[in-house]
Design a protein around this motif. Structure first.
Motif, PDB file in Angstrom:
ATOM      1  N   CYS A   1       0.861  -1.178   0.000  1.00  0.00           N
ATOM      2  CA  CYS A   1       0.000   0.000   0.000  1.00  0.00           C
ATOM      3  C   CYS A   1       0.900   1.231   0.000  1.00  0.00           C
ATOM      4  O   CYS A   1       1.736   1.408   0.895  1.00  0.00           O
ATOM      5  N   THR A   2       0.745   2.070  -1.017  1.00  0.00           N
ATOM      6  CA  THR A   2       1.594   3.258  -1.134  1.00  0.00           C
ATOM      7  C   THR A   2       0.859   4.545  -0.787  1.00  0.00           C
ATOM      8  O   THR A   2       1.490   5.584  -0.611  1.00  0.00           O
ATOM      9  N   ALA A   3      -0.469   4.487  -0.715  1.00  0.00           N
ATOM     10  CA  ALA A   3      -1.244   5.666  -0.348  1.00  0.00           C
ATOM     11  C   ALA A   3      -2.626   5.226   0.102  1.00  0.00           C
ATOM     12  O   ALA A   3      -3.181   4.247  -0.406  1.00  0.00           O
ATOM     13  N   GLY A   4      -3.199   5.946   1.054  1.00  0.00           N
ATOM     14  CA  GLY A   4      -4.549   5.635   1.505  1.00  0.00           C
ATOM     15  C   GLY A   4      -4.625   4.382   2.355  1.00  0.00           C
ATOM     16  O   GLY A   4      -3.640   3.956   2.971  1.00  0.00           O
ATOM     17  N   THR A   5      -5.791   3.756   2.347  1.00  0.00           N
ATOM     18  CA  THR A   5      -6.054   2.557   3.140  1.00  0.00           C
ATOM     19  C   THR A   5      -6.801   1.534   2.287  1.00  0.00           C
ATOM     20  O   THR A   5      -7.786   1.876   1.638  1.00  0.00           O
ATOM     21  N   VAL A   6      -6.313   0.298   2.257  1.00  0.00           N
ATOM     22  CA  VAL A   6      -7.009  -0.763   1.534  1.00  0.00           C
ATOM     23  C   VAL A   6      -7.247  -1.942   2.471  1.00  0.00           C
ATOM     24  O   VAL A   6      -6.441  -2.211   3.368  1.00  0.00           O
ATOM     25  N   THR A   7      -8.351  -2.601   2.252  1.00  0.00           N
ATOM     26  CA  THR A   7      -8.683  -3.796   3.026  1.00  0.00           C
ATOM     27  C   THR A   7      -8.611  -5.005   2.114  1.00  0.00           C
ATOM     28  O   THR A   7      -9.176  -5.001   1.015  1.00  0.00           O
TER      29      THR A   7
ATOM     30  N   VAL B   1      -1.905   0.939  -4.612  1.00  0.00           N
ATOM     31  CA  VAL B   1      -1.071  -0.195  -4.226  1.00  0.00           C
ATOM     32  C   VAL B   1      -0.140  -0.568  -5.374  1.00  0.00           C
ATOM     33  O   VAL B   1      -0.482  -0.398  -6.547  1.00  0.00           O
ATOM     34  N   ALA B   2       1.037  -1.043  -5.008  1.00  0.00           N
ATOM     35  CA  ALA B   2       1.923  -1.714  -5.956  1.00  0.00           C
ATOM     36  C   ALA B   2       1.620  -3.198  -5.812  1.00  0.00           C
ATOM     37  O   ALA B   2       1.659  -3.737  -4.704  1.00  0.00           O
ATOM     38  N   TRP B   3       1.334  -3.864  -6.956  1.00  0.00           N
ATOM     39  CA  TRP B   3       0.786  -5.223  -6.947  1.00  0.00           C
ATOM     40  C   TRP B   3       1.719  -6.118  -7.750  1.00  0.00           C
ATOM     41  O   TRP B   3       1.904  -5.919  -8.946  1.00  0.00           O
TER      42      TRP B   3
END
Length: 212
Positions: A144-150, A186-188
């Motif tokens: 995760c490079t910015a913000g918030t992910v679930t 995100v970087a994936w």
């Protein structure tokens, strides 16, 4: 006349060492002869003969090989240095099919070696889709490079903030969503790459969890 010009170009290319140059670029891309052949529409046997100077290639075939190696025709027909690194500028990233408020960019141009890398942006509240999906037998790494992910996995949920990472098998049903109020990025990474990937889209790599 066109055929004659093509044969002449092919002969000149072979005489100038196109075969060894193809081999150098193929090795730099970490591709087997079989993998490159599948992408370029030729056999591994043909590539072996071409690389060893035992056969010529038509201009059309050289173009397909160049495209599969992500190089120009000049790179193949003009022997020279094969760089170890490939730079892809932010503004040049190919944008892939996206949906549900998700935008996906290739961060590494095909052909892939041992990894696929994407940059994915989620609008606030956006997700990869209403249902979890799974695909192939790779490892997935998300940064995760910015913000918030679930990240939703079977019987577990993980929330990532900027700087956090998670790794999981791509064969496990999974779903991502932006659980914040601002865009997230995100970087994936997938390793090894999706089988047969050359210029993938979201539809190429995502399948419903019940598929296959």
């Amino acid at each position: 006349m066109e055929g004659a010009r093509e044969r002449k170009t092919s002969t000149q290319a072979a005489e100038e060492g196109v075969g060894p140059q193809v081999a150098r670029w193929r090795r730099a891309r970490r591709l087997s002869q079989r993998a490159l052949g599948l992408q370029a529409g030729v056999t591994a046997s043909f590539l072996s003969q071409l690389e060893n100077g035992r056969t010529n290639a038509s201009l059309a075939t050289l173009r397909r090989i160049a495209t599969s190696l992500d190089v120009s025709m000049a790179d193949l027909v003009e022997p020279g240095h094969v760089p170890a690194g490939r730079v892809l500028r932010r503004e040049d990233r190919p944008r892939l099919t996206a949906a549900h408020g998700v935008t996906k960019w290739l961060a590494v141009r095909p052909p892939f070696g041992h990894v696929e890398l994407y940059v994915v942006e989620f609008a606030a509240g956006a997700s990869t889709g209403p249902d979890p999906y799974r695909h192939d037998e790779s490892d997935e790494v998300l940064l995760c490079t910015a913000g918030t992910v679930t990240v939703e996995l079977p019987d577990e949920t993980h929330t990532l903030e900027a700087g956090d990472t998670i790794v999981f098998p791509s064969s496990v049903p999974h779903r991502l969503r932006n659980s914040g109020t601002v865009p997230a990025e995100v970087a994936w990474v997938l390793s090894p790459p999706t089988p047969g990937s050359t210029q993938p889209t979201v539809d190429d790599v995502d399948q419903p969890a019940g598929a296959g």
